[in-house]
Motif scaffolding. Sequence first.
Motif, PDB file in Angstrom:
ATOM      1  N   HIS A  11       0.865  -1.176   0.000  1.00 33.89           N
ATOM      2  CA  HIS A  11       0.000   0.000   0.000  1.00 33.89           C
ATOM      3  C   HIS A  11       0.907   1.232   0.000  1.00 33.89           C
ATOM      4  CE1 HIS A  11      -3.093  -2.896   1.202  1.00 33.89           C
ATOM      5  NE2 HIS A  11      -2.246  -3.305   2.133  1.00 33.89           N
ATOM      6  N   ILE A  12       0.888   1.978  -1.098  1.00 32.24           N
ATOM      7  CA  ILE A  12       1.847   3.068  -1.239  1.00 32.24           C
ATOM      8  C   ILE A  12       1.129   4.397  -1.417  1.00 32.24           C
ATOM      9  CG2 ILE A  12       3.742   1.679  -2.151  1.00 32.24           C
ATOM     10  CD1 ILE A  12       2.858   2.437  -4.933  1.00 32.24           C
ATOM     11  N   LYS A  13       1.766   5.446  -0.933  1.00 37.37           N
ATOM     12  CA  LYS A  13       1.229   6.809  -1.053  1.00 37.37           C
ATOM     13  C   LYS A  13       2.392   7.754  -1.302  1.00 37.37           C
ATOM     14  CE  LYS A  13      -1.675  10.338  -0.445  1.00 37.37           C
ATOM     15  NZ  LYS A  13      -0.733  11.403  -0.882  1.00 37.37           N
ATOM     16  N   ALA A  14       2.366   8.397  -2.467  1.00 35.61           N
ATOM     17  CA  ALA A  14       3.380   9.409  -2.765  1.00 35.61           C
ATOM     18  C   ALA A  14       3.056  10.683  -1.987  1.00 35.61           C
ATOM     19  CB  ALA A  14       3.426   9.682  -4.264  1.00 35.61           C
ATOM     20  N   VAL A  46       7.511   7.415  -4.712  1.00 37.47           N
ATOM     21  CA  VAL A  46       7.798   6.061  -4.216  1.00 37.47           C
ATOM     22  C   VAL A  46       8.456   5.312  -5.370  1.00 37.47           C
ATOM     23  CG1 VAL A  46       6.875   3.932  -3.260  1.00 37.47           C
ATOM     24  CG2 VAL A  46       5.845   6.122  -2.635  1.00 37.47           C
ATOM     25  N   ILE A  47       9.699   4.867  -5.158  1.00 35.75           N
ATOM     26  CA  ILE A  47      10.514   4.298  -6.233  1.00 35.75           C
ATOM     27  C   ILE A  47      10.915   2.865  -5.877  1.00 35.75           C
ATOM     28  CG2 ILE A  47      12.620   4.603  -7.593  1.00 35.75           C
ATOM     29  CD1 ILE A  47      12.583   7.567  -6.715  1.00 35.75           C
ATOM     30  N   VAL A 117       9.371   4.424 -10.962  1.00 37.40           N
ATOM     31  CA  VAL A 117       8.573   5.288 -10.078  1.00 37.40           C
ATOM     32  C   VAL A 117       7.150   4.738 -10.076  1.00 37.40           C
ATOM     33  CG1 VAL A 117       7.733   7.624  -9.654  1.00 37.40           C
ATOM     34  CG2 VAL A 117      10.025   7.278 -10.600  1.00 37.40           C
ATOM     35  N   VAL A 118       6.791   4.051  -9.009  1.00 35.03           N
ATOM     36  CA  VAL A 118       5.499   3.384  -8.950  1.00 35.03           C
ATOM     37  C   VAL A 118       4.399   4.330  -8.493  1.00 35.03           C
ATOM     38  CG1 VAL A 118       5.826   2.514  -6.596  1.00 35.03           C
ATOM     39  CG2 VAL A 118       4.352   1.274  -8.165  1.00 35.03           C
ATOM     40  N   ALA A 119       4.757   5.376  -7.753  1.00 38.50           N
ATOM     41  CA  ALA A 119       3.784   6.390  -7.329  1.00 38.50           C
ATOM     42  C   ALA A 119       4.480   7.748  -7.390  1.00 38.50           C
ATOM     43  CB  ALA A 119       3.260   6.115  -5.928  1.00 38.50           C
ATOM     44  N   GLY A 148      -0.469  13.388  -4.049  1.00 34.21           N
ATOM     45  CA  GLY A 148       0.359  12.385  -4.709  1.00 34.21           C
ATOM     46  C   GLY A 148      -0.436  11.136  -5.031  1.00 34.21           C
ATOM     47  N   ASP A 149       0.115  10.318  -5.905  1.00 32.13           N
ATOM     48  CA  ASP A 149      -0.549   9.064  -6.276  1.00 32.13           C
ATOM     49  C   ASP A 149      -0.691   8.158  -5.055  1.00 32.13           C
ATOM     50  OD1 ASP A 149      -0.563   9.932  -8.871  1.00 32.13           O
ATOM     51  OD2 ASP A 149       1.217   8.810  -9.469  1.00 32.13           O
TER      52      ASP A 149
END
Length: 449
Positions: A11-14, A46-47, A117-119, A148-149
């Motif tokens: 679970h990602i958040k830029a 988020v890379i 760069v996923v987000a 952010g994404d």
Amino acid sequence: MAEFVDQVVLHIKAGDGGNGCASVHREKFKPLGGPDGGNGGRGGDVILEVDPNTSTLLDYHHRPHRKAGNGKQGMGSNRDGATGEDVLLKVPNGTVVKNARTGEVLIDLVGSGTRYVVAQGGFGGLGNAALASTKRKAPGFALLGEPGDEMDVVLELKTVADVALVGYPNAGKSSLIAALSAARPKIADYPFTTLVPNLGVVTAGETVFTVADVPGLIPGASQGRGLGHEFLRHVERCSTIVHVLDCATLEPGRDPLSDFEVIEGELAAYGELHDRPRLAVLNKADVPEARELAEMVRPMLEERGLRVFTISAATHEGLRELSFAVAEMVAAARAAKPVEEPTRLIIRPPQYGDVQFQVRRVDEHTFQVTGEKPERWIRQTDFSNDEAVGYLADRLERLGIEKALGEAGATEGAEVVIGPMEGGYVFDWHPTLDAAAVPGPRGSDNRIG
């Protein structure tokens, strides 16, 4: 506690972009100092990066939530906000990234140092210094930073090894990799002792290669039976397949030849593995009955074009010959394989002249406007500031939305939704808003009462 994890949901958040600053320069004897609000800082990304020293996704199994830093707000005296801190996530070579909601493969990360760069972090809002123009010489507003994404992705590891040991559960694959290398997998006398791949490094002469002990396969594995899909994906990247056949099984209806046919059938049904070189290993030759059976089936396997080795992982019989034969096959596969390069990312910008927005009539009194630009402008607008709302109206009018709404049949007072019907920005349309603004107090607009 798990030691090897080959699939996780992350679970990602830029980071969000910082807001722009609305400021006026103040200095003694300079009553008209002009706007000097700086821009907001960009949010952090988020890379994902391939790291050859990372071999598992265990860290993301324990900590699946990752968030990059937010951009800082702009300040007076034309000072821009600081950029948010990026989050760099190390992943093993051979990690496939998928969208958790749609299942779409975003990228296949291969090659040390490959980054993705996923987000992406949100852009910072412009300060009033950047918004100044001949029409608005001292804007009393600034733009908000963009979010952010935020998304959920699946990280799936397809083991990158030279050789895959395949066979039925309890055929002796873990014992074989322990005998060939320094790997020490769990070994027990029951099926499915191995539930995650074990990797070992084998040296044969001048050739060094890696071996993956793939968990046991059973009939129906290609359709997912017995976690078959989870296990078979680890065979995809291996250049050589070694069938480990149990010559001492007491299970009714099983023998080395039928086991080989079943496993070959599952590999063929899974697909993309037909071109891999193979050899067969008749294991457990230290058992007298097993040795007799191995001598019977060996000619039948050789008729199928396979090189066959009779071994005992327990007594190490035949392992030297086997390791050199496998090393020869691995060396040949490496020589024929092109040099592995980091995954190339292809960026395709939108073509010039693409439609920038669409107007859709939902019902008699409701219209929906969608498009990257208008939806982005909505996110940037501070609706507590009338002048900012007037600036938004000017942008929408220049884009042609006012004209498009009129052509679609919208009348004064019609409900217009910009963005999705659920969660979009809703307002009543008044076409008089396309009139030019008359200068007034900072932060106000004469068209908005």
